[in-house]
Enzyme design. Structure first.
Site, PDB file in Angstrom:
ATOM      1  N   ASP A  28       0.859  -1.162   0.000  1.00 42.72           N
ATOM      2  CA  ASP A  28       0.000   0.000   0.000  1.00 42.72           C
ATOM      3  C   ASP A  28       0.907   1.227   0.000  1.00 42.72           C
ATOM      4  O   ASP A  28       1.679   1.435   0.924  1.00 42.72           O
ATOM      5  CB  ASP A  28      -0.877  -0.038   1.258  1.00 42.72           C
ATOM      6  CG  ASP A  28      -1.916   1.049   1.279  1.00 42.72           C
ATOM      7  OD1 ASP A  28      -2.050   1.773   0.274  1.00 42.72           O
ATOM      8  OD2 ASP A  28      -2.593   1.175   2.305  1.00 42.72           O
ATOM      9  N   ASP A  57      -0.197   0.895 -10.036  1.00 44.03           N
ATOM     10  CA  ASP A  57      -1.531   0.860 -10.627  1.00 44.03           C
ATOM     11  C   ASP A  57      -2.429   1.873  -9.919  1.00 44.03           C
ATOM     12  O   ASP A  57      -3.631   1.713  -9.834  1.00 44.03           O
ATOM     13  CB  ASP A  57      -2.107  -0.560 -10.519  1.00 44.03           C
ATOM     14  CG  ASP A  57      -3.383  -0.722 -11.317  1.00 44.03           C
ATOM     15  OD1 ASP A  57      -3.500  -0.089 -12.383  1.00 44.03           O
ATOM     16  OD2 ASP A  57      -4.267  -1.461 -10.866  1.00 44.03           O
ATOM     17  N   LYS A 105       0.676   3.839 -14.766  1.00 42.64           N
ATOM     18  CA  LYS A 105      -0.396   4.176 -15.692  1.00 42.64           C
ATOM     19  C   LYS A 105      -0.753   5.645 -15.503  1.00 42.64           C
ATOM     20  O   LYS A 105      -0.517   6.225 -14.440  1.00 42.64           O
ATOM     21  CB  LYS A 105      -1.625   3.308 -15.487  1.00 42.64           C
ATOM     22  CG  LYS A 105      -2.378   3.583 -14.200  1.00 42.64           C
ATOM     23  CD  LYS A 105      -3.627   2.732 -14.157  1.00 42.64           C
ATOM     24  CE  LYS A 105      -4.412   2.990 -12.876  1.00 42.64           C
ATOM     25  NZ  LYS A 105      -5.585   2.129 -12.800  1.00 42.64           N
TER      26      LYS A 105
END
Length: 90
Positions: free
Chosen positions: A2, A26, A66
């Site tokens: 995390d 991501d 991304k």
């Protein structure tokens, strides 16, 4: 991992016998419905992940992230091109 717990990840990485081969991000900010705002917020997350990767990765390591179309600003792309042998926006 995390990402908000990056400090503990850095501690684990220091204890590891060798640096990671890849950092995969991501992450995306919660969508607001305003395209430019969403693009900026997700771009900031990509930049934070890139900074983390550049510190943690070993030589020849890979970083994948991304972003929305056009979401990585030119400064971040330039920084990535200085730090990695291949940068391929898609």
């Amino acid at each position: 991992m995390d990402f908000p717990r990056a400090r503990s990840a850095r501690r684990r990485a220091r204890r590891a016998r060798r640096p990671p081969d890849i950092v995969l991000s991501d992450m995306a900010a919660n969508a607001t419905g305003h395209a430019r705002t969403d693009q900026i917020k997700t771009g900031a997350l990509a930049e934070a992940a890139a900074d983390f990767a550049m510190v943690q990765l070993g030589h020849g390591g890979a970083f994948i992230t991304k972003a929305f179309q056009g979401g990585l600003d030119t400064a971040l792309l330039a920084k990535l091109k200085q730090s990695f042998a291949v940068v391929t926006p898609r």
